[in-house]
Scaffold this motif. Sequence first.
Motif, PDB file in Angstrom:
ATOM      1  N   GLY A 291       8.931   6.546   4.040  1.00 33.93           N
ATOM      2  CA  GLY A 291       9.608   5.238   3.677  1.00 33.93           C
ATOM      3  C   GLY A 291       9.496   5.091   1.864  1.00 33.93           C
ATOM      4  O   GLY A 291       8.894   6.325   1.598  1.00 33.93           O
ATOM      5  N   ILE A 292      10.337   4.581   1.497  1.00 34.42           N
ATOM      6  CA  ILE A 292      10.491   4.210   0.022  1.00 34.42           C
ATOM      7  C   ILE A 292       9.285   3.989  -0.933  1.00 34.42           C
ATOM      8  O   ILE A 292       8.837   4.896  -1.722  1.00 34.42           O
ATOM      9  CB  ILE A 292      11.492   3.524  -0.568  1.00 34.42           C
ATOM     10  N   HIS A 293       8.518   3.121  -0.309  1.00 28.22           N
ATOM     11  CA  HIS A 293       7.181   2.683  -0.810  1.00 28.22           C
ATOM     12  C   HIS A 293       6.250   3.849  -1.126  1.00 28.22           C
ATOM     13  O   HIS A 293       5.546   4.037  -2.127  1.00 28.22           O
ATOM     14  CB  HIS A 293       6.593   1.650  -0.393  1.00 28.22           C
ATOM     15  N   GLN A 294       6.113   4.649   0.038  1.00 28.10           N
ATOM     16  CA  GLN A 294       5.187   5.751   0.120  1.00 28.10           C
ATOM     17  C   GLN A 294       5.683   7.143  -0.693  1.00 28.10           C
ATOM     18  O   GLN A 294       5.024   7.816  -1.338  1.00 28.10           O
ATOM     19  CB  GLN A 294       4.659   6.160   1.453  1.00 28.10           C
ATOM     20  N   ALA A 295       7.021   7.243  -0.465  1.00 30.13           N
ATOM     21  CA  ALA A 295       7.616   8.459  -1.138  1.00 30.13           C
ATOM     22  C   ALA A 295       7.334   8.245  -2.984  1.00 30.13           C
ATOM     23  O   ALA A 295       7.190   9.105  -3.663  1.00 30.13           O
ATOM     24  CB  ALA A 295       9.114   8.529  -1.122  1.00 30.13           C
ATOM     25  N   ILE A 296       7.493   7.032  -3.260  1.00 29.50           N
ATOM     26  CA  ILE A 296       7.349   6.632  -4.732  1.00 29.50           C
ATOM     27  C   ILE A 296       5.922   7.180  -5.290  1.00 29.50           C
ATOM     28  O   ILE A 296       5.456   7.505  -6.187  1.00 29.50           O
ATOM     29  CB  ILE A 296       7.760   5.360  -5.313  1.00 29.50           C
ATOM     30  N   LYS A 297       4.834   6.887  -4.205  1.00 33.26           N
ATOM     31  CA  LYS A 297       3.546   6.873  -4.566  1.00 33.26           C
ATOM     32  C   LYS A 297       3.388   8.604  -4.654  1.00 33.26           C
ATOM     33  O   LYS A 297       2.559   9.175  -5.609  1.00 33.26           O
ATOM     34  CB  LYS A 297       2.565   6.573  -3.319  1.00 33.26           C
ATOM     35  N   VAL A 298       4.108   9.398  -3.674  1.00 33.69           N
ATOM     36  CA  VAL A 298       3.983  10.679  -3.920  1.00 33.69           C
ATOM     37  C   VAL A 298       4.667  11.252  -5.034  1.00 33.69           C
ATOM     38  O   VAL A 298       3.843  12.025  -5.762  1.00 33.69           O
ATOM     39  CB  VAL A 298       4.667  11.501  -2.681  1.00 33.69           C
ATOM     40  N   LEU A 299       5.614  10.800  -5.367  1.00 37.86           N
ATOM     41  CA  LEU A 299       6.196  10.980  -6.696  1.00 37.86           C
ATOM     42  C   LEU A 299       5.417  10.927  -7.917  1.00 37.86           C
ATOM     43  O   LEU A 299       5.526  11.650  -8.993  1.00 37.86           O
ATOM     44  CB  LEU A 299       7.587  10.565  -6.823  1.00 37.86           C
ATOM     45  N   THR A 300       4.760   9.846  -7.829  1.00 34.88           N
ATOM     46  CA  THR A 300       3.861   9.210  -9.013  1.00 34.88           C
ATOM     47  C   THR A 300       2.506  10.036  -9.049  1.00 34.88           C
ATOM     48  O   THR A 300       2.494  10.539 -10.367  1.00 34.88           O
ATOM     49  CB  THR A 300       3.508   7.852  -8.589  1.00 34.88           C
ATOM     50  N   VAL A 301       2.111  10.531  -7.925  1.00 30.20           N
ATOM     51  CA  VAL A 301       0.897  11.638  -8.135  1.00 30.20           C
ATOM     52  C   VAL A 301       1.610  12.896  -8.987  1.00 30.20           C
ATOM     53  O   VAL A 301       0.802  13.400  -9.648  1.00 30.20           O
ATOM     54  CB  VAL A 301       0.395  11.924  -6.782  1.00 30.20           C
ATOM     55  N   ALA A 302       2.445  13.480  -8.518  1.00 25.25           N
ATOM     56  CA  ALA A 302       3.000  14.696  -9.305  1.00 25.25           C
ATOM     57  C   ALA A 302       3.336  14.326 -10.591  1.00 25.25           C
ATOM     58  O   ALA A 302       3.088  14.907 -11.650  1.00 25.25           O
ATOM     59  CB  ALA A 302       4.414  15.086  -8.366  1.00 25.25           C
TER      60      ALA A 302
END
Length: 378
Positions: A291-302
């Motif tokens: 979902g969006i919430h977890q996808a944003i977390k992945v993007l933020t790590v990168a």
Amino acid sequence: MIEMEIVNSFKFHYRTGTEIAGIGIDNCEVLRVKIPLNLVFEISLASQEFYDGIIVKLISGDITGYGEAETIAEITGETPEVLFNISSSILMALNGRKVEGFEDFSEFLNNYCYGNTAAKSAIDMAFYDLLGKSLNVHAVKISGGSFKPRKTSLTIPISPKKESLRLLETYQNSGAKIIKVKIGNNLEKDIDRIKFIAGNLREDASFFADANQGYNLNSAIKMAQVLNKYEAIFFEQPVNRFDLTSARELRHKSGIPIMLDESVFSPMDAMNVIRQGAADMINVKLSKSGGIHQAIKVLTVAQAAGVDAMVGCMLESKLGIAASLVAANSVNNVKFTDLDGFTYLSEQPFEGGVELKLGMDYLVAGPGFAVKLKENQK
């Protein structure tokens, strides 16, 4: 002609007190929907002739939040039957609960079961849509993003050269500036197609290739040499998702940027790929992240590691593409988007959401994801 079909449906009525972010949830529904594609969509992992996914409804009074998921088992491990059954089970488990917000809701989804990220994504999406509609704001404002239009790639699946050329000409005539070429089944044929497609690119267009894990290291090196010669932007998921050692070696030997997709589902996956030096960029999809919430977390790590990203999609409708665009517009290390999935559906279950014009995706203004389920699907 085969038309859009509702294969199965599930409805559940919640008891009083079921809430998400203070919004009382009265009912939920899950529809399994099958829609013919307008072409055979072949990649190295599988071949698809249908969108066969789910539509989720979270209902609060006269407001309905919509989510969707479409995937293939070779990527997320979920068949259409699994999508339908798991999403229905998760939604029943919400009965009587009070969930405070995005983080709590995401924790609820992840604690219910391991994996099943596409099913979780559909439910997460429905929550974003419901919250946006309840607050009368677009979901992109809830995520802290913008309405920035995005240049998207358009995809040429594995196909004979004649069909590849037809699609290339269609895409370029529509204004597309980035072409994605699916490869990974046969190295010699793939090299021949790459040369052919690159030779027919217009001066203002560029391309990249996606092998979907189709090569071993030696084959990937040979393909990388060809991609370098024809000035591909990057090489996506050349080798097996778990073989980060080969991905790292290819990255150092090939000279072409390496993007990893199926290797990255979670924030921890992103961290592992970056620590091992296995990728120049990562591809994030809602269906992989949950979902969006977890996808944003992945993007933020990168982003924290200085690694750029692309946001991609499955063969989703305008709803899923709009939700993916919300994630893409919420973190500024997203340099590419591959959000063309809805263009392969012969029918659209939703109106609104996103518009594709001259190779650019535009979010449609309105509350939530600005989508309405078409009358014949209600």
